[in-house]
Design a protein around this motif. Structure first.
Motif, PDB file in Angstrom:
ATOM      1  N   PRO A 125       0.800  -1.230   0.000  1.00  0.00           N
ATOM      2  CA  PRO A 125       0.000   0.000   0.000  1.00  0.00           C
ATOM      3  C   PRO A 125       0.831   1.276   0.000  1.00  0.00           C
ATOM      4  CG  PRO A 125      -0.047  -1.062   2.156  1.00  0.00           C
ATOM      5  CD  PRO A 125       0.601  -2.030   1.227  1.00  0.00           C
ATOM      6  N   HIS A 126       2.113   1.170   0.337  1.00  0.00           N
ATOM      7  CA  HIS A 126       2.982   2.346   0.381  1.00  0.00           C
ATOM      8  C   HIS A 126       3.553   2.693  -0.986  1.00  0.00           C
ATOM      9  CE1 HIS A 126       5.564  -1.196   0.602  1.00  0.00           C
ATOM     10  NE2 HIS A 126       6.574  -0.457   0.168  1.00  0.00           N
ATOM     11  N   VAL A 127       3.284   1.880  -2.007  1.00  0.00           N
ATOM     12  CA  VAL A 127       3.909   2.034  -3.329  1.00  0.00           C
ATOM     13  C   VAL A 127       3.013   2.843  -4.262  1.00  0.00           C
ATOM     14  CG1 VAL A 127       4.537   0.734  -5.409  1.00  0.00           C
ATOM     15  CG2 VAL A 127       5.331  -0.034  -3.179  1.00  0.00           C
ATOM     16  N   THR A 128       3.640   3.662  -5.103  1.00  0.00           N
ATOM     17  CA  THR A 128       2.929   4.389  -6.155  1.00  0.00           C
ATOM     18  C   THR A 128       3.012   3.597  -7.454  1.00  0.00           C
ATOM     19  OG1 THR A 128       3.429   6.540  -5.165  1.00  0.00           O
ATOM     20  CG2 THR A 128       2.820   6.538  -7.481  1.00  0.00           C
ATOM     21  N   LEU A 129       1.881   3.428  -8.118  1.00  0.00           N
ATOM     22  CA  LEU A 129       1.835   2.736  -9.400  1.00  0.00           C
ATOM     23  C   LEU A 129       1.782   3.776 -10.511  1.00  0.00           C
ATOM     24  CD1 LEU A 129      -0.834  -0.015  -8.558  1.00  0.00           C
ATOM     25  CD2 LEU A 129       1.624   0.002  -8.040  1.00  0.00           C
ATOM     26  N   LEU A 130       2.752   3.713 -11.419  1.00  0.00           N
ATOM     27  CA  LEU A 130       2.849   4.695 -12.497  1.00  0.00           C
ATOM     28  C   LEU A 130       2.575   4.006 -13.826  1.00  0.00           C
ATOM     29  CD1 LEU A 130       6.076   6.557 -11.334  1.00  0.00           C
ATOM     30  CD2 LEU A 130       3.708   7.200 -10.914  1.00  0.00           C
ATOM     31  N   ASP A 131       1.462   4.351 -14.436  1.00  0.00           N
ATOM     32  CA  ASP A 131       1.038   3.744 -15.696  1.00  0.00           C
ATOM     33  C   ASP A 131       1.286   4.756 -16.811  1.00  0.00           C
ATOM     34  OD1 ASP A 131      -0.068   2.127 -17.575  1.00  0.00           O
ATOM     35  OD2 ASP A 131      -2.066   2.031 -16.686  1.00  0.00           O
ATOM     36  N   SER A 132       2.373   4.566 -17.542  1.00  0.00           N
ATOM     37  CA  SER A 132       2.790   5.544 -18.545  1.00  0.00           C
ATOM     38  C   SER A 132       2.044   5.318 -19.857  1.00  0.00           C
ATOM     39  CB  SER A 132       4.296   5.459 -18.788  1.00  0.00           C
ATOM     40  OG  SER A 132       4.997   5.746 -17.604  1.00  0.00           O
ATOM     41  N   LEU A 133       1.619   6.399 -20.468  1.00  0.00           N
ATOM     42  CA  LEU A 133       0.883   6.350 -21.721  1.00  0.00           C
ATOM     43  C   LEU A 133       1.725   6.985 -22.808  1.00  0.00           C
ATOM     44  CD1 LEU A 133      -2.527   7.601 -20.285  1.00  0.00           C
ATOM     45  CD2 LEU A 133      -1.682   5.255 -20.402  1.00  0.00           C
ATOM     46  N   GLY A 134       1.684   6.415 -24.000  1.00  0.00           N
ATOM     47  CA  GLY A 134       2.448   6.989 -25.095  1.00  0.00           C
ATOM     48  C   GLY A 134       2.945   5.899 -26.020  1.00  0.00           C
ATOM     49  N   ALA A 135       4.075   6.139 -26.650  1.00  0.00           N
ATOM     50  CA  ALA A 135       4.614   5.190 -27.605  1.00  0.00           C
ATOM     51  C   ALA A 135       6.124   5.358 -27.662  1.00  0.00           C
ATOM     52  CB  ALA A 135       4.003   5.410 -28.992  1.00  0.00           C
ATOM     53  N   SER A 136       6.782   4.416 -28.302  1.00  0.00           N
ATOM     54  CA  SER A 136       8.231   4.500 -28.445  1.00  0.00           C
ATOM     55  C   SER A 136       8.661   5.756 -29.180  1.00  0.00           C
ATOM     56  CB  SER A 136       8.754   3.259 -29.165  1.00  0.00           C
ATOM     57  OG  SER A 136       8.377   2.086 -28.500  1.00  0.00           O
ATOM     58  N   GLU A 137       7.769   6.252 -30.057  1.00  0.00           N
ATOM     59  CA  GLU A 137       8.085   7.438 -30.853  1.00  0.00           C
ATOM     60  C   GLU A 137       7.964   8.731 -30.047  1.00  0.00           C
ATOM     61  OE1 GLU A 137       6.569   4.219 -33.532  1.00  0.00           O
ATOM     62  OE2 GLU A 137       5.988   5.068 -31.615  1.00  0.00           O
ATOM     63  N   GLY A 138       7.224   8.699 -28.952  1.00  0.00           N
ATOM     64  CA  GLY A 138       7.046   9.909 -28.164  1.00  0.00           C
ATOM     65  C   GLY A 138       6.273   9.618 -26.905  1.00  0.00           C
ATOM     66  N   MET A 139       6.830  10.019 -25.755  1.00  0.00           N
ATOM     67  CA  MET A 139       6.143   9.784 -24.484  1.00  0.00           C
ATOM     68  C   MET A 139       5.118  10.882 -24.271  1.00  0.00           C
ATOM     69  SD  MET A 139       9.598   9.119 -24.293  1.00  0.00           S
ATOM     70  CE  MET A 139      10.573   7.619 -24.241  1.00  0.00           C
ATOM     71  N   ALA A 140       4.023  10.535 -23.614  1.00  0.00           N
ATOM     72  CA  ALA A 140       2.948  11.511 -23.456  1.00  0.00           C
ATOM     73  C   ALA A 140       2.709  11.823 -21.982  1.00  0.00           C
ATOM     74  CB  ALA A 140       1.673  11.005 -24.124  1.00  0.00           C
ATOM     75  N   SER A 141       1.867  11.039 -21.332  1.00  0.00           N
ATOM     76  CA  SER A 141       1.504  11.341 -19.954  1.00  0.00           C
ATOM     77  C   SER A 141       1.401  10.042 -19.178  1.00  0.00           C
ATOM     78  CB  SER A 141       0.166  12.088 -19.920  1.00  0.00           C
ATOM     79  OG  SER A 141      -0.856  11.295 -20.501  1.00  0.00           O
ATOM     80  N   ARG A 142       0.881  10.110 -17.957  1.00  0.00           N
ATOM     81  CA  ARG A 142       0.790   8.919 -17.147  1.00  0.00           C
ATOM     82  C   ARG A 142      -0.341   9.047 -16.140  1.00  0.00           C
ATOM     83  NH1 ARG A 142       5.778   9.483 -12.822  1.00  0.00           N
ATOM     84  NH2 ARG A 142       4.965  11.297 -11.762  1.00  0.00           N
ATOM     85  N   GLN A 143      -0.724   7.914 -15.577  1.00  0.00           N
ATOM     86  CA  GLN A 143      -1.676   7.864 -14.491  1.00  0.00           C
ATOM     87  C   GLN A 143      -0.966   7.312 -13.271  1.00  0.00           C
ATOM     88  OE1 GLN A 143      -4.707   5.318 -16.075  1.00  0.00           O
ATOM     89  NE2 GLN A 143      -5.824   6.978 -17.054  1.00  0.00           N
ATOM     90  N   ALA A 144      -1.254   7.876 -12.107  1.00  0.00           N
ATOM     91  CA  ALA A 144      -0.654   7.402 -10.871  1.00  0.00           C
ATOM     92  C   ALA A 144      -1.725   6.914  -9.937  1.00  0.00           C
ATOM     93  CB  ALA A 144       0.162   8.522 -10.217  1.00  0.00           C
ATOM     94  N   ALA A 145      -1.480   5.795  -9.292  1.00  0.00           N
ATOM     95  CA  ALA A 145      -2.415   5.255  -8.296  1.00  0.00           C
ATOM     96  C   ALA A 145      -1.637   4.975  -7.017  1.00  0.00           C
ATOM     97  CB  ALA A 145      -3.060   3.977  -8.815  1.00  0.00           C
ATOM     98  N   THR A 146      -2.164   5.448  -5.905  1.00  0.00           N
ATOM     99  CA  THR A 146      -1.510   5.209  -4.606  1.00  0.00           C
ATOM    100  C   THR A 146      -2.520   4.677  -3.617  1.00  0.00           C
ATOM    101  OG1 THR A 146      -1.918   7.516  -3.969  1.00  0.00           O
ATOM    102  CG2 THR A 146       0.218   7.018  -4.941  1.00  0.00           C
TER     103      THR A 146
END
Length: 323
Positions: A302-323
């Motif tokens: 429960p102490h860990v942040t989950l980072l779900d990155s959105l985008g592609a190899s050609e260009g990174m975009a944004s992410r979602q975080a869940a804690t």
């Protein structure tokens, strides 16, 4: 980093542990072999067909030391796909593990231009090969690394053959920084290390031949911290959690549910078996990471942040975080 923090640990793989100074020297020695035996020069491209291991990162950085563009080959590719990547990238050499020699040999038959397969020896033979290279006082690569040097990343794509993505080193460094800190500019990495700063110790559970695994490894090394590797293909959930505990891993990198579900199953089967208190974040990109699996992981850490990155190899975009 090897100059300003030589004793910091850079790579851990089983019982093998290398400081930045050792890593830098090993990559330099391998660069000498590539220059001499594969006759590589600045501007050439090098394809890498290896599992996660110190040798993978040593080959990658050896290529950059020579001014060559390193590129990934999926170690599960068959001869037709290996041929395509080598031909499409115009690679002059392919560095591969001995276990992939037959596939490389079949691919070689179809190459119509000069190129060289370079089979890395393993174990004591590899160490002896590095030891045989001249010391730094006698040989250093003539190339001075530049932000304009290229890194090649071949993606599986959604249709047809793999697609080649070319990144300038400076652009990739900035983009990877902004994935974690949107809207900010990265610091000079050497100045940050001099100030005692470091990235979190990372374990890429996914292959380095996948952009997700490679990019977190590059970010971690650029942040003056350690990359923990498991030198076997496939996913062994118990071994991943063992390595997280043994090496006080702070960042675990996966590729969506295909990794998260087996890892969660292991925790569900033996709750409390592993001390995961060091873990600060689990990062993912590339495929779906379901809310149900995220919630299951958070029950155990429960102490860990989950980072779900959105985008592609050609260009990174944004992410979602869940804690």
């Amino acid at each position: 980093i090897a100059e300003v923090a030589p004793e910091r640990e850079a790579i851990v793989c089983g019982e093998r542990r290398f400081t930045f100074d050792q890593f830098d020297d090993r990559a330099r020695r391998l660069a000498w072999h590539l220059a001499q035996e594969a006759e590589l020069e600045r501007g050439d491209r090098i394809a890498i067909d290896l599992v996660n291991s110190p040798e993978y990162l040593e080959t990658f950085y050896a290529a950059l030391k020579l001014g060559c563009g390193p590129g990934n080959v999926n170690y599960r590719y068959l001869a037709e796909e290996v041929h395509y990547v080598v031909d499409n990238s115009d690679a002059k050499a392919l560095v591969h593990g001995p276990e992939f020699a037959d596939t490389v040999k079949q691919a070689l038959k179809r190459i119509q231009k000069p190129w060289r397969p370079f089979s890395l020896p393993t174990g004591e033979r590899y160490e002896a090969s590095l030891a045989a290279a001249p010391p730094a006082a006698e040989w250093e690569p003539g190339h001075r690394p530049s932000g304009d040097d290229l890194i090649f990343l071949y993606t599986g794509g959604t249709t047809g053959m793999p697609k080649g993505v070319m990144w300038r080193c400076d652009d990739l460094y900035v983009s990877l920084w902004r994935m974690g800190r949107p809207g900010t500019d990265p610091p000079d990495p050497i100045a940050a290390v001099r100030d005692g700063k470091r990235a979190g110790t990372c374990l890429p559970a996914c292959p380095l031949m996948h952009g997700t695994g490679l990019f977190i490894a590059l970010s971690t090394l650029s942040g003056g911290s350690s990359v923990v590797l498991i030198d076997a293909p496939g996913l062994d959930p118990a071994r991943v959690w063992n390595e997280v505990e043994r090496n006080a891993v702070e960042v675990l990198t996966i590729v969506g549910d295909v990794f998260a579900r087996p890892l969660l199953d292991a925790l569900d089967a033996e709750p409390g078996r592993w001390d995961l208190s060091s873990l600060r974040a689990i990062t993912s990109s590339g495929v779906t990471w379901s809310p149900e699996t995220k919630a299951g992981l958070l029950r155990h850490v429960p102490h860990v942040t989950l980072l779900d990155s959105l985008g592609a190899s050609e260009g990174m975009a944004s992410r979602q975080a869940a804690t």
